[in-house]
Design an enzyme around this catalytic site. Structure first.
Site, PDB file in Angstrom:
ATOM      1  N   GLU A 157       0.832  -1.209   0.000  1.00  0.00           N
ATOM      2  CA  GLU A 157       0.000   0.000   0.000  1.00  0.00           C
ATOM      3  C   GLU A 157       0.867   1.259   0.000  1.00  0.00           C
ATOM      4  O   GLU A 157       0.573   2.237  -0.696  1.00  0.00           O
ATOM      5  CB  GLU A 157      -0.940   0.018   1.206  1.00  0.00           C
ATOM      6  CG  GLU A 157      -1.872   1.218   1.191  1.00  0.00           C
ATOM      7  CD  GLU A 157      -2.729   1.344   2.434  1.00  0.00           C
ATOM      8  OE1 GLU A 157      -3.043   2.490   2.815  1.00  0.00           O
ATOM      9  OE2 GLU A 157      -3.089   0.310   3.035  1.00  0.00           O
ATOM     10  N   CYS A 196      -8.604   3.193   7.950  1.00  0.00           N
ATOM     11  CA  CYS A 196      -9.944   2.824   7.493  1.00  0.00           C
ATOM     12  C   CYS A 196     -10.831   2.394   8.659  1.00  0.00           C
ATOM     13  O   CYS A 196     -10.353   1.983   9.718  1.00  0.00           O
ATOM     14  CB  CYS A 196      -9.870   1.750   6.414  1.00  0.00           C
ATOM     15  SG  CYS A 196      -9.789   0.076   7.016  1.00  0.00           S
TER      16      CYS A 196
END
Length: 331
Positions: A139, A208
């Site tokens: 990521e 998140c």
């Protein structure tokens, strides 16, 4: 209770909820499955679609072929679909795919895409960009790769934040990897804000919702149990953070295992309570497998401890949406 079963020690299993698949992982796996259904096998996937061996092996059995780079795809297979993993990819990867005339589907989690867009906005506004994250994680590679090399600077620890010297004289801004420890990130952000009061923060938390929810559930359960198991892969950032959160919350023994066969039973001798959770890329079937393994050795009582409800879902790529609406259309 009579017989053999009655002789087993009692074990109270506290099952964290939410746990397991998040909406981004669910979407990514669905993209691979629907692509196989629509286009047939093989479908190529660049990097592990999610960090879970069980999931990856299951998709391989259905016809997915995993590669690390596009040039690993044989020349005579370049008309086959290619899927980019949920972690996101540098901009150079879709550009490379277009240059090879490949048809690709992007399974990047929309919350990771949000961070990519933030980076681009900061760059357009001529800001110096700091990314809080772990070096080498896909990521992080994908996020840093949204902009030219040397545009985004990585901050991994509070010490990095204390020692960082601005490179450009422009206003600073920060973004974060989505799967970090909420508490670790908070400490880093506090250091940055103390040193650079004008630093621009994300409008909305980059970590998140699923990462936060799973960590919150572990914080509640960990102090109540003798040991904690996090189901997840060693290369899964959010799973590793769950194990760390459990230890910090007061659990004496917190371990990360991929599945029941990985359990070192010596770690769980003499326990009377066990916390159990799963990282965002671990399927529920592995949680059930571990409960079954403990049930062979203990008289198990399972109680779910729920700290949040999750109803979020993400849209599929346009090319696959009609299939998801009418799953029997290809049958």
């Amino acid at each position: 209770m009579t017989g053999n079963h009655g002789a087993l020690p009692a074990l109270d299993v506290k099952l964290c909820a939410p746990r397991g698949f998040c909406a981004g992982v669910d979407r990514a796996i669905q993209i691979v499955e629907l692509a196989l259904e629509k286009f047939g096998r093989p479908v190529y996937v660049r990097h592990e679609i999610v960090h879970n061996r069980f999931v990856v092996d299951g998709l391989k059995a259905k016809g997915a072929v995993f590669v690390e780079e596009l040039d690993e795809i044989p020349a005579d297979q370049r008309d086959r679909p290619v899927i980019f993993s949920a972690h996101g990819v540098p901009k150079s990867v879709p550009e490379d795919a277009r240059g090879r005339n490949m048809f690709f589907l992007d399974a990047t989690c929309p919350l990771v895409s949000k961070v990519h867009k933030e980076a681009e906005i900061h760059d357009r506004r001529d800001r110096e960009i700091l990314l809080i994250g772990h070096a080498g994680h896909p990521e992080v590679i994908g996020t840093m790769g949204q902009l030219p090399e040397g545009t985004v600077f990585l901050i991994e620890t509070e010490e990095d934040a204390r020692n960082y010297q601005p490179r450009t004289g422009r206003q600073l801004a920060f973004i974060t990897q989505t799967t970090l420890s909420v508490d670790d990130t908070k400490g880093i952000v506090e250091v940055l804000k103390e040193r650079f009061p004008d630093i621009v923060a994300p409008h909305k938390e980059d970590i998140c919702y699923a990462t936060t929810n799973r960590q919150d559930a572990v914080k509640v359960v960990a102090p109540q149990v003798d040991a904690m198991i996090v189901v997840g892969a060693p290369n899964s950032s959010n799973s590793q953070r769950l194990r760390e959160v459990a230890e910090r919350a007061g659990c004496r023994k917190a371990v990360l295992v991929q599945r029941a066969s990985d359990i070192d039973w010596a770690d769980f001798e003499g326990i009377s309570s066990l916390g159990l959770t799963a990282g965002a890329s671990a399927p529920e079937t592995l949680v059930e497998e571990i409960i079954a393994a403990f049930a062979e050795r203990f008289t198990v009582t399972v109680n779910e401890v729920r700290t949040a409800e999750e109803t979020i879902a993400f849209n599929l790529p346009r090319e696959l949406r009609t299939m998801a609406d009418v799953p029997s259309a290809a049958e």
